[in-house]
Design a protein around this motif. Structure first.
Motif, PDB file in Angstrom:
ATOM      1  N   VAL A  77       0.867  -1.181   0.000  1.00  0.00           N
ATOM      2  CA  VAL A  77       0.000   0.000   0.000  1.00  0.00           C
ATOM      3  C   VAL A  77       0.902   1.229   0.000  1.00  0.00           C
ATOM      4  O   VAL A  77       1.788   1.347   0.851  1.00  0.00           O
ATOM      5  N   THR A  78       0.680   2.119  -0.965  1.00  0.00           N
ATOM      6  CA  THR A  78       1.440   3.376  -1.007  1.00  0.00           C
ATOM      7  C   THR A  78       0.470   4.541  -1.173  1.00  0.00           C
ATOM      8  O   THR A  78      -0.661   4.368  -1.650  1.00  0.00           O
ATOM      9  N   LEU A  79       0.942   5.707  -0.797  1.00  0.00           N
ATOM     10  CA  LEU A  79       0.153   6.928  -0.874  1.00  0.00           C
ATOM     11  C   LEU A  79       0.989   7.988  -1.583  1.00  0.00           C
ATOM     12  O   LEU A  79       2.143   8.211  -1.209  1.00  0.00           O
ATOM     13  N   SER A 113      -0.491  24.885   0.958  1.00  0.00           N
ATOM     14  CA  SER A 113      -1.934  24.741   1.095  1.00  0.00           C
ATOM     15  C   SER A 113      -2.578  24.766  -0.285  1.00  0.00           C
ATOM     16  O   SER A 113      -1.989  25.232  -1.256  1.00  0.00           O
ATOM     17  N   GLY A 114      -3.779  24.247  -0.358  1.00  0.00           N
ATOM     18  CA  GLY A 114      -4.519  24.203  -1.613  1.00  0.00           C
ATOM     19  C   GLY A 114      -5.141  22.840  -1.830  1.00  0.00           C
ATOM     20  O   GLY A 114      -5.179  22.001  -0.926  1.00  0.00           O
ATOM     21  N   GLN A 115      -5.631  22.615  -3.037  1.00  0.00           N
ATOM     22  CA  GLN A 115      -6.304  21.362  -3.383  1.00  0.00           C
ATOM     23  C   GLN A 115      -5.289  20.314  -3.830  1.00  0.00           C
ATOM     24  O   GLN A 115      -4.565  20.521  -4.797  1.00  0.00           O
ATOM     25  N   TRP A 116      -5.250  19.195  -3.131  1.00  0.00           N
ATOM     26  CA  TRP A 116      -4.366  18.075  -3.451  1.00  0.00           C
ATOM     27  C   TRP A 116      -5.216  16.878  -3.870  1.00  0.00           C
ATOM     28  O   TRP A 116      -6.395  16.798  -3.549  1.00  0.00           O
ATOM     29  N   GLU A 117      -4.582  15.946  -4.556  1.00  0.00           N
ATOM     30  CA  GLU A 117      -5.170  14.634  -4.830  1.00  0.00           C
ATOM     31  C   GLU A 117      -4.249  13.596  -4.208  1.00  0.00           C
ATOM     32  O   GLU A 117      -3.049  13.598  -4.471  1.00  0.00           O
ATOM     33  N   ILE A 118      -4.819  12.744  -3.383  1.00  0.00           N
ATOM     34  CA  ILE A 118      -4.055  11.691  -2.716  1.00  0.00           C
ATOM     35  C   ILE A 118      -4.390  10.375  -3.418  1.00  0.00           C
ATOM     36  O   ILE A 118      -5.528   9.916  -3.384  1.00  0.00           O
ATOM     37  N   THR A 119      -3.394   9.779  -4.073  1.00  0.00           N
ATOM     38  CA  THR A 119      -3.590   8.504  -4.768  1.00  0.00           C
ATOM     39  C   THR A 119      -3.079   7.381  -3.881  1.00  0.00           C
ATOM     40  O   THR A 119      -1.904   7.351  -3.519  1.00  0.00           O
ATOM     41  N   VAL A 120      -3.984   6.493  -3.531  1.00  0.00           N
ATOM     42  CA  VAL A 120      -3.630   5.306  -2.747  1.00  0.00           C
ATOM     43  C   VAL A 120      -3.558   4.134  -3.721  1.00  0.00           C
ATOM     44  O   VAL A 120      -4.530   3.823  -4.404  1.00  0.00           O
ATOM     45  N   SER A 121      -2.389   3.511  -3.798  1.00  0.00           N
ATOM     46  CA  SER A 121      -2.179   2.359  -4.686  1.00  0.00           C
ATOM     47  C   SER A 121      -2.088   1.103  -3.847  1.00  0.00           C
ATOM     48  O   SER A 121      -1.390   1.078  -2.825  1.00  0.00           O
ATOM     49  N   LEU A 122      -2.805   0.068  -4.280  1.00  0.00           N
ATOM     50  CA  LEU A 122      -2.797  -1.220  -3.591  1.00  0.00           C
ATOM     51  C   LEU A 122      -2.414  -2.304  -4.586  1.00  0.00           C
ATOM     52  O   LEU A 122      -2.844  -2.271  -5.743  1.00  0.00           O
ATOM     53  N   ARG A 123      -1.617  -3.240  -4.100  1.00  0.00           N
ATOM     54  CA  ARG A 123      -1.206  -4.362  -4.945  1.00  0.00           C
ATOM     55  C   ARG A 123      -1.202  -5.626  -4.086  1.00  0.00           C
ATOM     56  O   ARG A 123      -0.682  -5.611  -2.965  1.00  0.00           O
TER      57      ARG A 123
END
Length: 138
Positions: A77-79, A113-123
């Motif tokens: 699991v990575t972020l 600060s501001g709008q972020w996107e957090i991508t969580v990858s699962l394998r």
């Protein structure tokens, strides 16, 4: 009957300036006031995984993310934080298993600060997926 237009016209700029000043002070106070908003929790289902992402009061600087994964059990699991509007993409951070289905990152630095996107990858044996969560950082 005549009215004194100079008195009425003289008040308009003062009133307008007062309204603008009060509005500016309110906006600045909202931006800098500690939010104390608690945890932001979001959920996503992709393929065999349902991911719940939780972060306590997202802010500029180091943030710890908690992840709960249900469904299949992932091996990795990575972020990865990305700020598309500014062209920022940070290196993926590993999430360490704390218990079955429970993962936590170390401090993930969000430099602005501001709008972020957090991508969580699962394998894992059930496949690989990515879950993208929007996150507003103050």
């Amino acid at each position: 009957m005549t009215t004194d237009r100079s008195t009425v016209d003289g008040r308009k700029p003062v009133l307008l300036i007062s309204v603008v000043v009060v509005l500016a002070v309110a906006i600045v106070a909202w931006l800098v006031w500690p939010s104390g908003g608690g945890a932001q929790v979001q959920r996503s289902t992709q393929g065999p995984y349902t991911v719940q992402l939780s972060v306590e009061d997202p802010h500029q600087g180091g943030n710890v993310f908690a992840l709960t994964v249900t469904g299949a059990t992932p091996d990795v699991v990575t972020l990865e934080p990305v700020m598309p509007q500014m062209g920022h993409a940070l290196a993926p951070s590993p999430a360490i298993a704390e218990a079955p289905g429970k993962f936590r990152t170390g401090d993930v630095l969000l430099p602005m600060s501001g709008q972020w996107e957090i991508t969580v990858s699962l394998r894992g044996p059930s496949g690989a997926t990515q879950h993208v969560f929007p996150l507003l950082v103050k």
